[in-house]
Design a protein around this motif. Structure first.
Motif, PDB file in Angstrom:
ATOM      1  N   GLY A 218      -6.070 -73.269  49.858  1.00  0.00           N
ATOM      2  CA  GLY A 218      -7.178 -73.505  50.774  1.00  0.00           C
ATOM      3  C   GLY A 218      -7.131 -72.738  52.071  1.00  0.00           C
ATOM      4  N   ARG A 219      -6.208 -71.774  52.180  1.00  0.00           N
ATOM      5  CA  ARG A 219      -6.099 -70.971  53.400  1.00  0.00           C
ATOM      6  C   ARG A 219      -6.034 -69.487  53.044  1.00  0.00           C
ATOM      7  N   ILE A 220      -6.630 -68.658  53.858  1.00  0.00           N
ATOM      8  CA  ILE A 220      -6.527 -67.213  53.663  1.00  0.00           C
ATOM      9  C   ILE A 220      -5.173 -66.757  54.180  1.00  0.00           C
ATOM     10  N   VAL A 221      -4.411 -66.095  53.298  1.00  0.00           N
ATOM     11  CA  VAL A 221      -3.047 -65.690  53.654  1.00  0.00           C
ATOM     12  C   VAL A 221      -2.909 -64.184  53.801  1.00  0.00           C
ATOM     13  N   HIS A 222      -3.946 -63.444  53.382  1.00  0.00           N
ATOM     14  CA  HIS A 222      -3.885 -61.982  53.525  1.00  0.00           C
ATOM     15  C   HIS A 222      -5.288 -61.412  53.449  1.00  0.00           C
ATOM     16  N   THR A 223      -5.581 -60.441  54.292  1.00  0.00           N
ATOM     17  CA  THR A 223      -6.803 -59.639  54.190  1.00  0.00           C
ATOM     18  C   THR A 223      -6.429 -58.188  54.430  1.00  0.00           C
ATOM     19  N   GLY A 224      -7.206 -57.292  53.829  1.00  0.00           N
ATOM     20  CA  GLY A 224      -6.945 -55.875  54.053  1.00  0.00           C
ATOM     21  C   GLY A 224      -7.565 -55.022  52.979  1.00  0.00           C
ATOM     22  N   PRO A 225      -7.360 -53.706  53.055  1.00  0.00           N
ATOM     23  CA  PRO A 225      -7.889 -52.799  52.038  1.00  0.00           C
ATOM     24  C   PRO A 225      -7.285 -53.095  50.666  1.00  0.00           C
ATOM     25  N   ALA A 226      -8.083 -52.936  49.631  1.00  0.00           N
ATOM     26  CA  ALA A 226      -7.629 -53.272  48.276  1.00  0.00           C
ATOM     27  C   ALA A 226      -6.455 -52.403  47.851  1.00  0.00           C
ATOM     28  N   ASP A 227      -6.507 -51.106  48.151  1.00  0.00           N
ATOM     29  CA  ASP A 227      -5.433 -50.227  47.678  1.00  0.00           C
ATOM     30  C   ASP A 227      -4.091 -50.607  48.301  1.00  0.00           C
ATOM     31  N   GLU A 228      -4.102 -51.079  49.547  1.00  0.00           N
ATOM     32  CA  GLU A 228      -2.861 -51.507  50.180  1.00  0.00           C
ATOM     33  C   GLU A 228      -2.349 -52.796  49.555  1.00  0.00           C
ATOM     34  N   CYS A 229      -3.259 -53.699  49.248  1.00  0.00           N
ATOM     35  CA  CYS A 229      -2.870 -54.969  48.624  1.00  0.00           C
ATOM     36  C   CYS A 229      -2.228 -54.730  47.269  1.00  0.00           C
ATOM     37  N   PHE A 230      -2.864 -53.903  46.440  1.00  0.00           N
ATOM     38  CA  PHE A 230      -2.370 -53.698  45.084  1.00  0.00           C
ATOM     39  C   PHE A 230      -1.102 -52.851  45.040  1.00  0.00           C
ATOM     40  N   ALA A 231      -0.741 -52.240  46.164  1.00  0.00           N
ATOM     41  CA  ALA A 231       0.511 -51.490  46.235  1.00  0.00           C
ATOM     42  C   ALA A 231       1.695 -52.402  46.559  1.00  0.00           C
ATOM     43  N   ARG A 232       1.401 -53.678  46.839  1.00  0.00           N
ATOM     44  CA  ARG A 232       2.454 -54.604  47.261  1.00  0.00           C
ATOM     45  C   ARG A 232       2.707 -55.660  46.183  1.00  0.00           C
ATOM     46  N   ASP A 233       3.674 -55.410  45.343  1.00  0.00           N
ATOM     47  CA  ASP A 233       4.026 -56.372  44.300  1.00  0.00           C
ATOM     48  C   ASP A 233       4.510 -57.691  44.891  1.00  0.00           C
ATOM     49  N   ASP A 234       5.176 -57.630  46.057  1.00  0.00           N
ATOM     50  CA  ASP A 234       5.673 -58.861  46.672  1.00  0.00           C
ATOM     51  C   ASP A 234       4.520 -59.793  47.024  1.00  0.00           C
ATOM     52  N   LEU A 235       3.426 -59.230  47.522  1.00  0.00           N
ATOM     53  CA  LEU A 235       2.248 -60.019  47.889  1.00  0.00           C
ATOM     54  C   LEU A 235       1.606 -60.641  46.659  1.00  0.00           C
ATOM     55  N   LEU A 236       1.480 -59.840  45.609  1.00  0.00           N
ATOM     56  CA  LEU A 236       0.852 -60.326  44.381  1.00  0.00           C
ATOM     57  C   LEU A 236       1.700 -61.408  43.710  1.00  0.00           C
ATOM     58  N   LYS A 237       3.010 -61.204  43.681  1.00  0.00           N
ATOM     59  CA  LYS A 237       3.885 -62.193  43.053  1.00  0.00           C
ATOM     60  C   LYS A 237       3.907 -63.499  43.836  1.00  0.00           C
ATOM     61  N   THR A 238       3.944 -63.396  45.161  1.00  0.00           N
ATOM     62  CA  THR A 238       4.049 -64.596  45.995  1.00  0.00           C
ATOM     63  C   THR A 238       2.795 -65.452  45.896  1.00  0.00           C
ATOM     64  N   HIS A 239       1.624 -64.820  45.994  1.00  0.00           N
ATOM     65  CA  HIS A 239       0.390 -65.587  46.123  1.00  0.00           C
ATOM     66  C   HIS A 239      -0.449 -65.655  44.850  1.00  0.00           C
ATOM     67  N   LEU A 240      -0.183 -64.781  43.902  1.00  0.00           N
ATOM     68  CA  LEU A 240      -0.933 -64.815  42.643  1.00  0.00           C
ATOM     69  C   LEU A 240      -0.057 -65.118  41.448  1.00  0.00           C
ATOM     70  N   GLY A 241       1.262 -64.969  41.632  1.00  0.00           N
ATOM     71  CA  GLY A 241       2.170 -65.167  40.511  1.00  0.00           C
ATOM     72  C   GLY A 241       2.104 -64.055  39.506  1.00  0.00           C
TER      73      GLY A 241
END
Length: 243
Positions: free
Chosen positions: A215-238
Motif C-alpha cells: 500500500g505504499r510507493i517504494v520506488h519511482t524512476g525511469p523504467a530502464d533504470e528500474c529493470f537494471a536493478r535485480d535487487d529492486l525487483l527481487k525485494t519488491h516483486l519477488g
C-alpha cells in the motif's frame, strides 16, 4: 520536456475495515507509459480504482491535468478524459462486439454516429474487433476479449488509459500484439498507466515505473533504470528480469 498529467499525493483508501492504500504518491507524465508494479495484493488495482472514483480516497489528493478529481463520480472522471480497462475486461458477454463498442460511445445511438475514421484506426490496432464485429463478445477467446475491452476504452479520444494486467493468461503472440497496440496508442498522443505482471512486456513498453508494496510507493524512476536493478525487483516483486 515532459508535462505532468496525473499526480497522486498521500492517497489513502479504506475498503471496509482494511486500510489498503497508505499514503500513495507518484506522477504520470503526458504521452508516456507509466508502469505500476508490485506483488499480488500490494494495492495496484485499488490504486487504479481509486483514481477512477470506483473506490473513494479517504485522504489525499489526485489531480488530472491540473483538476482535483477526488470526490468526483466515475462518470465525471471519465468525461474528463480517463478510461479504465479492468483486469476482468468488463465486457458485456451477451452483446455483440459492435454493441459493446456502441455502448462506450456516449454520443452515438448507432454505429454510423461513431467517428468512422477513428473506428477504422481502431480496427487497424485491433483487427479482431473488426473480424468479430457481429459476434457475441462472450464467445471470443481471452485475447480477443482483451482487444475488445481496450478498443472500447478508446472508441472516444482519451488522454489517459488505466489498464490492469492486459496480458494475463494470454498467448505470447497476443501479448506481442498488445504491446504493439499500446506503443501505437502512445504515438497517437495517449498516455497509459499500466499494471502488468509480465515484466518482459513491461520492459518493452514502459517509460517510467512506480513500485507499490503493502500500500505504499517504494520506488519511482525511469523504467530502464528500474529493470537494471535485480535487487529492486527481487525485494519488491519477488522476481528477477533475465537479460
Amino acid at each position: 520536456m515532459t508535462e505532468l498529467l496525473l499526480n497522486l499525493e498521500n492517497v489513502h483508501t479504506h475498503i471496509g475495515l482494511y486500510h489498503i492504500l497508505q499514503g500513495v504518491g507518484f506522477r504520470a507524465q503526458r504521452n508516456r507509459i507509466t508502469l505500476l508494479l508490485g506483488r499480488n495484493g500490494a494495492g495496484k488495482t485499488t490504486t487504479l480504482r481509486t483514481i477512477m472514483g470506483l473506490w473513494p480516497a479517504s485522504k489525499g489528493r489526485i489531480s488530472f491535468a491540473g483538476t482535483d478529481i477526488v470526490g468526483r463520480s466515475t462518470s465525471e472522471i471519465s468525461r474528463l478524459g480517463i478510461a479504465y480497462v479492468p483486469e476482468n475486461m468488463g465486457i458485456f458477454p451477451d452483446l455483440s462486439v459492435k454493441e459493446n463498442m456502441l455502448l462506450a460511445a456516449r454520443n452515438a445511438s448507432r454505429v454510423t454516429d461513431i467517428d468512422q475514421q477513428r473506428l477504422e484506426w481502431i480496427f487497424e490496432l485491433f483487427p479482431a474487433v473488426h473480424q468479430f464485429w457481429n459476434r457475441p463478445a462472450g464467445k471470443l477467446s481471452g485475447g480477443q476479449k482483451q482487444m475488445v475491452a481496450m478498443a472500447r476504452a478508446i472508441v472516444e479520444p482519451r488522454e489517459l488509459l488505466l489498464i490492469d494486467e492486459p496480458s494475463k493468461g494470454l498467448a505470447p503472440a497476443i501479448v506481442n500484439n498488445m504491446a504493439e497496440a499500446m506503443l501505437k496508442l502512445k504515438q497517437s498522443g495517449a498516455s497509459i498507466l499500466l499494471v502488468e505482471q509480465n515484466l518482459q512486456l513491461a520492459r518493452e513498453v514502459g517509460d517510467d515505473v512506480a513500485i507499490i508494496d503493502a500500500g505504499r510507493i517504494v520506488h519511482t524512476g525511469p523504467a530502464d533504470e528500474c529493470f537494471a536493478r535485480d535487487d529492486l525487483l527481487k525485494t519488491h516483486l519477488g522476481l528477477a528480469l533475465c537479460p
